[in-house]
Design an enzyme around this catalytic site. Structure first.
Site, short mmCIF file in Angstrom:
data_model
loop_
_atom_site.label_atom_id
_atom_site.label_comp_id
_atom_site.label_asym_id
_atom_site.label_seq_id
_atom_site.Cartn_x
_atom_site.Cartn_y
_atom_site.Cartn_z
CG HIS A 102 -0.49 0.39 2.47
ND1 HIS A 102 -0.23 -0.51 3.48
CD2 HIS A 102 -0.17 1.60 2.98
CE1 HIS A 102 0.22 0.14 4.53
NE2 HIS A 102 0.28 1.41 4.26
CG ASP A 149 0.04 -3.79 2.76
OD1 ASP A 149 0.59 -3.37 1.73
OD2 ASP A 149 -0.34 -3.06 3.69
CD GLN A 238 -2.58 6.84 11.47
OE1 GLN A 238 -2.01 7.14 12.51
NE2 GLN A 238 -3.78 6.28 11.45
N GLY A 239 2.48 6.27 9.08
CA GLY A 239 3.85 6.61 8.75
C GLY A 239 4.83 5.48 9.06
CG ASP A 240 5.30 3.75 12.71
OD1 ASP A 240 6.38 4.36 12.60
OD2 ASP A 240 4.54 3.88 13.69
CB SER A 241 2.62 1.91 6.43
OG SER A 241 1.35 1.68 6.94
C1 4AZ Z 1 -0.85 3.56 8.84
O1 4AZ Z 1 -1.76 4.26 8.49
C2 4AZ Z 1 -1.05 2.70 10.01
N1 4AZ Z 1 -1.93 0.89 14.54
C3 4AZ Z 1 -0.03 1.88 10.44
C4 4AZ Z 1 -0.20 1.09 11.54
C5 4AZ Z 1 -1.40 1.09 12.20
C6 4AZ Z 1 -2.42 1.88 11.78
C7 4AZ Z 1 -2.26 2.70 10.67
C8 4AZ Z 1 -1.55 0.20 13.38
O2 4AZ Z 1 0.23 3.57 8.26
#
Ligand code: 4AZ
Length: 303
Positions: A102, A149, A238-241
């Protein structure tokens, strides 16, 4: 973050963060929408002091050199890399960075770059910066569905002198025993009330959550190719993805990456653990072969 076809690279990290959560929530159907904060970056620290529980990730800053395999994905450009970072990744081979599908779906290799070995994003002198020659998205990845993913970034030039991360032996689930401690790292949001994207890499230890519990939180959860971890107050965000969740094993060198940060209902909320692409899944790697590009990438990994 997911990059939409019309605007392949999010203009700011904050925008990117919102998109991904939205995508994740859409996939989760009936999940409630988490409050989206609109604070500017770096505004959180002072507001946070003395208010335990508002710090959503619950992690700590990491020293240089502690996680050498960590990669940052950057939108190409001339601005501060801190503002251009949109996802994490990990070095799987000297010439391959693994991330979340993603993060790069619909993106052209020329639009992004990746840096390995940098802990402070704004420090342009730190780490090895690489162009991406090819982006291999898992053939079974479908936008908004959450599963598979995974993407591999084939680098134009290999990274030198960095030990790649280890993967679990596919099909042995010993490393994701519920309750076991894992570590997740990234430059993602540290606070969902007052959004804050840190410049220095952070880590948090989180317990692995059972498939049963996770399925209860996320109806679309696929236990063949996903795993869950986290507890109230400790989570990725968010941003750790695209970044790694890993375990240190006694008596073994290096660390084992058990997952890729993928999605969640908000961050660090009770009953809503983080969901990760399970990198010990035999099915995940077997099905990568279903595309020619995936097959080529696998051959590179094997050889
Ligand atoms: C993100 O949006 C996201 N709490 C990453 C990890 C988590 C939620 C959102 C898990 O990148």
């Amino acid at each position: 973050m997911r990059l939409s076809p019309t605007s392949p690279i999010p203009p700011t990290r904050r925008t990117a963060a919102r998109r991904i959560t939205t995508a994740a929530l859409a996939a989760g159907a009936a999940l409630g929408l988490a409050a989206t904060s609109v604070g500017t970056a770096h505004a959180a620290d002072s507001a946070d002091r003395g208010r335990p529980g508002t710090r959503i990730i619950g992690g700590t800053e990491q020293p240089d050199g502690k996680h050498p395999f960590m990669a940052a994905l950057l939108q190409k450009g001339t601005g501060n890399p801190h503002d251009r970072q949109f996802c994490g990744g990990s070095l799987l081979e000297p010439g391959i960075v693994m991330t979340a599908a993603h993060c790069v779906e619909g993106t052209k290799p020329k639009e992004i770059e990746t840096v390995v070995g940098r802990t402070v994003l704004s420090n342009k002198n730190q780490g090895e910066l690489r162009n991406v020659a090819e982006i291999v998205v898992h053939p079974r990845y479908a936008k908004g569905e959450g599963a598979y993913d995974l993407a591999l970034l084939m680098l134009e030039e290999p990274v030198e002198g960095v030990a790649p991360v280890n993967l679990p032996t596919a099909g042995t689930d010993a490393l994701i025993r519920p309750g076991a401690k894992a570590t997740v790292i990234g430059w993602g949001n540290t606070n969902t009330e007052v959004t804050n994207y840190p410049d220095r890499l952070r880590a948090v230890d989180v317990p692995i959550v059972s498939h049963i519990e996770c399925k209860a939180s996320y109806p679309q959860y696929d236990s063949k190719v996903n795993m869950c971890a986290g507890v109230e107050g400790k989570d990725s965000c968010q941003g750790d993805s695209g970044g790694p969740i890993f375990r240190k094993l006694q008596g073994r060198k290096g660390v084992f990456q058990v997952g890729i940060t993928s999605y969640g209902d908000g961050c660090a909320a009770q009953g809503a653990p983080g969901v990760y692409t399970y990198t010990g899944s035999a099915k995940l790697w077997d099905t990568l072969e279903e595309s020619a590009a995936g097959k080529r990438a696998l051959n590179k990994l094997a050889g």
